[in-house]
Design a protein around this motif. Structure first.
Motif, PDB file in Angstrom:
ATOM      1  N   SER A   7       0.820  -1.212   0.000  1.00 14.98           N
ATOM      2  CA  SER A   7       0.000   0.000   0.000  1.00 14.98           C
ATOM      3  C   SER A   7       0.855   1.264   0.000  1.00 14.98           C
ATOM      4  CB  SER A   7      -0.937   0.016   1.223  1.00 14.98           C
ATOM      5  OG  SER A   7      -0.187   0.079   2.420  1.00 14.98           O
ATOM      6  N   ALA A   8       0.308   2.296  -0.617  1.00  9.34           N
ATOM      7  CA  ALA A   8       0.924   3.625  -0.606  1.00  9.34           C
ATOM      8  C   ALA A   8      -0.174   4.604  -0.215  1.00  9.34           C
ATOM      9  CB  ALA A   8       1.510   3.956  -1.971  1.00  9.34           C
ATOM     10  N   ILE A   9      -0.600   4.490   1.042  1.00  6.97           N
ATOM     11  CA  ILE A   9      -1.720   5.277   1.559  1.00  6.97           C
ATOM     12  C   ILE A   9      -1.307   5.939   2.872  1.00  6.97           C
ATOM     13  CG2 ILE A   9      -3.484   3.876   0.449  1.00  6.97           C
ATOM     14  CD1 ILE A   9      -3.837   2.368   3.079  1.00  6.97           C
ATOM     15  N   GLY A  10      -2.183   6.781   3.404  1.00  8.06           N
ATOM     16  CA  GLY A  10      -1.855   7.528   4.610  1.00  8.06           C
ATOM     17  C   GLY A  10      -1.922   6.717   5.882  1.00  8.06           C
ATOM     18  N   SER A  11      -2.711   5.642   5.904  1.00 11.08           N
ATOM     19  CA  SER A  11      -2.866   4.847   7.118  1.00 11.08           C
ATOM     20  C   SER A  11      -2.754   3.365   6.779  1.00 11.08           C
ATOM     21  CB  SER A  11      -4.209   5.135   7.798  1.00 11.08           C
ATOM     22  OG  SER A  11      -4.307   4.471   9.034  1.00 11.08           O
ATOM     23  N   ALA A  12      -1.510   2.916   6.565  1.00 15.87           N
ATOM     24  CA  ALA A  12      -1.281   1.526   6.201  1.00 15.87           C
ATOM     25  C   ALA A  12      -1.643   0.585   7.339  1.00 15.87           C
ATOM     26  CB  ALA A  12       0.184   1.330   5.800  1.00 15.87           C
ATOM     27  N   ASN A  13      -1.475   1.025   8.588  1.00 11.18           N
ATOM     28  CA  ASN A  13      -1.791   0.160   9.732  1.00 11.18           C
ATOM     29  C   ASN A  13      -3.259  -0.276   9.717  1.00 11.18           C
ATOM     30  OD1 ASN A  13       0.795   0.226  10.757  1.00 11.18           O
ATOM     31  ND2 ASN A  13       0.399   1.945  12.129  1.00 11.18           N
ATOM     32  N   ALA A  14      -4.145   0.656   9.382  1.00  9.09           N
ATOM     33  CA  ALA A  14      -5.570   0.338   9.340  1.00  9.09           C
ATOM     34  C   ALA A  14      -5.861  -0.699   8.258  1.00  9.09           C
ATOM     35  CB  ALA A  14      -6.386   1.605   9.091  1.00  9.09           C
TER      36      ALA A  14
ATOM     37  N   VAL B  62      -3.759  -2.988   7.041  1.00  3.87           N
ATOM     38  CA  VAL B  62      -3.210  -4.275   7.478  1.00  3.87           C
ATOM     39  C   VAL B  62      -4.124  -4.927   8.511  1.00  3.87           C
ATOM     40  CG1 VAL B  62      -1.298  -5.382   8.698  1.00  3.87           C
ATOM     41  CG2 VAL B  62      -0.823  -3.665   6.939  1.00  3.87           C
ATOM     42  N   GLN B  63      -4.626  -4.143   9.459  1.00  2.10           N
ATOM     43  CA  GLN B  63      -5.522  -4.697  10.471  1.00  2.10           C
ATOM     44  C   GLN B  63      -6.819  -5.211   9.846  1.00  2.10           C
ATOM     45  OE1 GLN B  63      -5.937  -2.551  14.275  1.00  2.10           O
ATOM     46  NE2 GLN B  63      -4.150  -1.338  13.703  1.00  2.10           N
ATOM     47  N   SER B  64      -7.285  -4.526   8.811  1.00  2.00           N
ATOM     48  CA  SER B  64      -8.497  -4.982   8.120  1.00  2.00           C
ATOM     49  C   SER B  64      -8.270  -6.347   7.479  1.00  2.00           C
ATOM     50  CB  SER B  64      -8.915  -3.977   7.048  1.00  2.00           C
ATOM     51  OG  SER B  64      -9.302  -2.758   7.629  1.00  2.00           O
ATOM     52  N   LEU B  65      -7.089  -6.541   6.885  1.00  2.00           N
ATOM     53  CA  LEU B  65      -6.763  -7.823   6.259  1.00  2.00           C
ATOM     54  C   LEU B  65      -6.653  -8.924   7.308  1.00  2.00           C
ATOM     55  CD1 LEU B  65      -4.098  -6.777   3.573  1.00  2.00           C
ATOM     56  CD2 LEU B  65      -6.527  -7.257   3.238  1.00  2.00           C
ATOM     57  N   GLN B  66      -6.069  -8.594   8.443  1.00  2.00           N
ATOM     58  CA  GLN B  66      -5.938  -9.591   9.513  1.00  2.00           C
ATOM     59  C   GLN B  66      -7.306 -10.048  10.010  1.00  2.00           C
ATOM     60  OE1 GLN B  66      -3.515  -7.241  12.130  1.00  2.00           O
ATOM     61  NE2 GLN B  66      -1.584  -8.097  11.369  1.00  2.00           N
ATOM     62  N   LYS B  67      -8.261  -9.135  10.029  1.00  2.00           N
ATOM     63  CA  LYS B  67      -9.610  -9.475  10.486  1.00  2.00           C
ATOM     64  C   LYS B  67     -10.352 -10.383   9.509  1.00  2.00           C
ATOM     65  CE  LYS B  67     -10.847  -5.702  13.619  1.00  2.00           C
ATOM     66  NZ  LYS B  67     -11.893  -4.693  13.923  1.00  2.00           N
ATOM     67  N   LEU B  68      -9.856 -10.487   8.272  1.00  2.00           N
ATOM     68  CA  LEU B  68     -10.517 -11.335   7.269  1.00  2.00           C
ATOM     69  C   LEU B  68     -10.164 -12.802   7.443  1.00  2.00           C
ATOM     70  CD1 LEU B  68     -10.201  -9.159   4.026  1.00  2.00           C
ATOM     71  CD2 LEU B  68     -12.144  -9.351   5.592  1.00  2.00           C
TER      72      LEU B  68
ATOM     73  N   ALA C 162      -6.910 -14.188   7.469  1.00  2.00           N
ATOM     74  CA  ALA C 162      -5.718 -14.660   6.762  1.00  2.00           C
ATOM     75  C   ALA C 162      -4.811 -15.440   7.712  1.00  2.00           C
ATOM     76  CB  ALA C 162      -4.967 -13.478   6.157  1.00  2.00           C
ATOM     77  N   TYR C 163      -4.073 -16.392   7.175  1.00  2.00           N
ATOM     78  CA  TYR C 163      -3.134 -17.177   7.983  1.00  2.00           C
ATOM     79  C   TYR C 163      -1.966 -16.294   8.435  1.00  2.00           C
ATOM     80  CZ  TYR C 163       0.269 -20.743   9.275  1.00  2.00           C
ATOM     81  OH  TYR C 163       1.181 -21.499   9.960  1.00  2.00           O
ATOM     82  N   CYS C 164      -1.492 -15.453   7.511  1.00  2.00           N
ATOM     83  CA  CYS C 164      -0.393 -14.539   7.816  1.00  2.00           C
ATOM     84  C   CYS C 164      -0.530 -13.308   6.923  1.00  2.00           C
ATOM     85  CB  CYS C 164       0.960 -15.230   7.568  1.00  2.00           C
ATOM     86  SG  CYS C 164       2.389 -14.124   7.709  1.00  2.00           S
ATOM     87  N   VAL C 165      -0.259 -12.132   7.493  1.00  2.00           N
ATOM     88  CA  VAL C 165      -0.269 -10.887   6.719  1.00  2.00           C
ATOM     89  C   VAL C 165       1.073 -10.193   6.891  1.00  2.00           C
ATOM     90  CG1 VAL C 165      -1.363  -8.652   6.306  1.00  2.00           C
ATOM     91  CG2 VAL C 165      -2.761 -10.606   7.035  1.00  2.00           C
ATOM     92  N   ASP C 166       1.868 -10.186   5.833  1.00  2.00           N
ATOM     93  CA  ASP C 166       3.108  -9.409   5.821  1.00  2.00           C
ATOM     94  C   ASP C 166       2.813  -8.098   5.096  1.00  2.00           C
ATOM     95  OD1 ASP C 166       5.765  -8.629   6.080  1.00  2.00           O
ATOM     96  OD2 ASP C 166       6.524 -10.630   5.578  1.00  2.00           O
ATOM     97  N   ARG C 167       3.772  -7.181   5.087  1.00  2.00           N
ATOM     98  CA  ARG C 167       3.440  -5.867   4.532  1.00  2.00           C
ATOM     99  C   ARG C 167       4.647  -5.183   3.899  1.00  2.00           C
ATOM    100  NH1 ARG C 167       1.679  -2.573   9.823  1.00  2.00           N
ATOM    101  NH2 ARG C 167       1.714  -0.769   8.420  1.00  2.00           N
ATOM    102  N   LEU C 168       4.350  -4.381   2.889  1.00  2.00           N
ATOM    103  CA  LEU C 168       5.295  -3.442   2.296  1.00  2.00           C
ATOM    104  C   LEU C 168       4.573  -2.104   2.201  1.00  2.00           C
ATOM    105  CD1 LEU C 168       7.044  -5.436  -0.592  1.00  2.00           C
ATOM    106  CD2 LEU C 168       8.124  -4.516   1.466  1.00  2.00           C
ATOM    107  N   ASP C 169       5.049  -1.120   2.938  1.00  2.00           N
ATOM    108  CA  ASP C 169       4.403   0.196   2.969  1.00  2.00           C
ATOM    109  C   ASP C 169       5.245   1.205   2.199  1.00  2.00           C
ATOM    110  OD1 ASP C 169       2.715  -1.111   4.720  1.00  2.00           O
ATOM    111  OD2 ASP C 169       3.647  -0.267   6.514  1.00  2.00           O
ATOM    112  N   PHE C 170       4.581   1.961   1.347  1.00  2.00           N
ATOM    113  CA  PHE C 170       5.223   3.054   0.617  1.00  2.00           C
ATOM    114  C   PHE C 170       4.583   4.365   1.060  1.00  2.00           C
ATOM    115  CE2 PHE C 170       5.695  -0.774  -1.851  1.00  2.00           C
ATOM    116  CZ  PHE C 170       6.975  -0.705  -2.392  1.00  2.00           C
ATOM    117  N   SER C 171       5.218   5.477   0.748  1.00  4.78           N
ATOM    118  CA  SER C 171       4.676   6.779   1.148  1.00  4.78           C
ATOM    119  C   SER C 171       3.363   7.053   0.415  1.00  4.78           C
ATOM    120  CB  SER C 171       5.686   7.897   0.865  1.00  4.78           C
ATOM    121  OG  SER C 171       6.045   7.925  -0.502  1.00  4.78           O
ATOM    122  N   ASP C 172       2.518   7.872   1.024  1.00  4.46           N
ATOM    123  CA  ASP C 172       1.192   8.165   0.484  1.00  4.46           C
ATOM    124  C   ASP C 172       1.285   8.694  -0.947  1.00  4.46           C
ATOM    125  OD1 ASP C 172      -1.543   8.368   0.482  1.00  4.46           O
ATOM    126  OD2 ASP C 172      -1.628  10.230   1.650  1.00  4.46           O
ATOM    127  N   HIS C 173       0.449   8.146  -1.830  1.00  3.72           N
ATOM    128  CA  HIS C 173       0.364   8.530  -3.248  1.00  3.72           C
ATOM    129  C   HIS C 173       1.590   8.103  -4.060  1.00  3.72           C
ATOM    130  CE1 HIS C 173      -3.258  10.957  -2.632  1.00  3.72           C
ATOM    131  NE2 HIS C 173      -2.671  11.522  -1.611  1.00  3.72           N
TER     132      HIS C 173
END
Length: 394
Positions: free
Chosen positions: A283-290, A292-298, A300-311
């Motif tokens: 994701s390249a958004i302002g609130s990547a934590n939110a 990621v947490q949404s994906l975890q609530k779905l 998933a067995y495991c959620v890893d992440r790559l965060d980029f700056s917004d836009h």
């Protein structure tokens, strides 16, 4: 540039400067100076408007502003879309005025979501000039006064005019600091996960204005409220009401609805498709934590992440970084991971994500929902009632 943005963002949301890295600490004097200069400029600009040296433009229809006090991740675009649907459902054709920042990914997403609705989207830094061009092209009807661009107002009820394609209201996207346009309702969005950061002005902190600017707001919306503890929600609300006691406070969340695969936007995929799967959040958004947490609530067995700056606009080197991470996950879990991105990332560049084949890339679609809260009088019904009062429609 992206690395520098991440470093500055970490400083802005650090609670203890003693824990900053040497690089971050070395930037603080420069950021402090820039923040002071920004504050002086902001104060002068505010004074120029207060004393009439800068004039405000009044549009011929009601204006609803959706803005924030901090950078990114506050839910402005989902709220703009929510308002557009509310107005359209009331028979009012809204015009959304947006600057189209960083390539216009948010504007493209709005256009896709509102394709079958009587909503229009005007993109441009000069919002008054953009609005004028749309009024000239489509005409307008003011539901508050029953005035129209054709000057054909009769004694008929306002409701009989509202089904017209003429523009009946303006939604000012990212409008809180756009002081050159008068507005009838000021909505400020607040990221409940990280509301004020270190409470410093840009660029030392995340604040675009001091918190006292809440006095101008009519409604404050605590976004991602479902991911915030009840105590933290109460603390945020109490602090805002200390600044303006009459402030209406709403709670919202992003409710996942379905997925679609990059390259096949019209085929909806059930959320259960990612249950027990290995996911890579990109994701390249302002609130990547939110996100990621949404994906975890779905589930998933495991959620890893790559965060980029917004836009951030994904480049070939970013695709290689993502591919490397996918390879690591595949080797670790002996299962092919799935990439999941936000709609904003998809609409920023719909082609670049196809270069991740043969890995599957899914887009998570979510909608803003207003959350009812025990002991809180503000809910979706009361908010819609407020909108009708502002527009003077039944």
């Amino acid at each position: 540039m992206g690395k520098l943005r991440r470093v500055v963002n970490e400083i802005a949301y650090a609670q203890d400067h003693a824990k900053l890295t040497p690089l971050q600490s070395s930037l603080i004097p420069l950021l402090s100076l820039a923040s002071s200069l920004y504050g002086i400029t902001l104060s002068l600009r505010r004074s120029f408007y207060s004393f009439g040296l800068f004039s405000k433009h009044r549009l011929p229809v009601p204006v609803i502003s959706v803005g924030n006090l901090t950078w990114g991740g506050n839910g402005k675009t989902p709220m703009v879309e929510f308002l557009a649907h509310c107005l359209a459902d009331s028979g009012i054709s809204p015009l959304i005025l947006t600057r189209g920042y960083a390539g216009g990914d948010e504007a493209r997403m709005l256009q896709r979501h509102l394709l079958k609705r009587p909503a229009k989207i005007g993109v441009g830094a000069n919002r008054a000039a953009t609005a004028a061009s749309f009024f000239e092209k489509y005409g307008y009807i003011d539901p508050c006064s029953c005035k129209s661009s054709e000057r054909t107002c009769t004694d008929q009820k306002v409701g009989s005019h509202l089904k017209s394609e003429k523009i009946g209201a303006v939604i000012l996207d990212d409008g809180m600091q756009h002081w050159s346009l008068s507005r009838d309702l000021e909505i400020v969005m607040v990221n409940g996960l990280m509301p004020w950061g270190n409470r410093k002005l840009l660029p030392l902190g995340p604040l675009r204005e001091p918190l006292m600017a809440l006095k101008r707001a009519d409604v404050a919306v605590i976004h991602h409220a479902d991911l915030v503890s009840e105590q933290n929600l109460s603390d945020i609300e109490l602090e805002m009401r200390d600044i303006k006691n009459s402030l209406s406070v709403l709670l919202t969340r992003m409710a996942p609805s379905y997925l679609f695969e990059v390259g096949n936007v019209n085929a909806k995929i059930a959320l259960t498709a990612v249950c027990n799967a290995v996911l890579l959040s990109v994701s390249a958004i302002g609130s990547a934590n939110a996100f990621v947490q949404s994906l975890q609530k779905l589930g998933a067995y495991c959620v890893d992440r790559l965060d980029f700056s917004d836009h951030h606009l994904f480049q070939a080197r970013d695709i290689e970084i993502i591919r490397k991470k996918l390879g690591e996950l595949e080797g670790k879990f002996n299962s092919k991971p799935i990439v999941v991105v936000t709609e904003k990332d998809y609409d920023r560049d719909r082609e670049v994500l196809k270069h991740l084949e043969p890995f599957k890339v899914l887009v998570l679609c979510s909608k803003l929902q207003i959350i009812s809260r025990r002991g809180c009088s503000e809910d979706e019904d009361s908010f819609k009632k407020l909108l009708k009062e502002v527009l003077n429609v039944k």
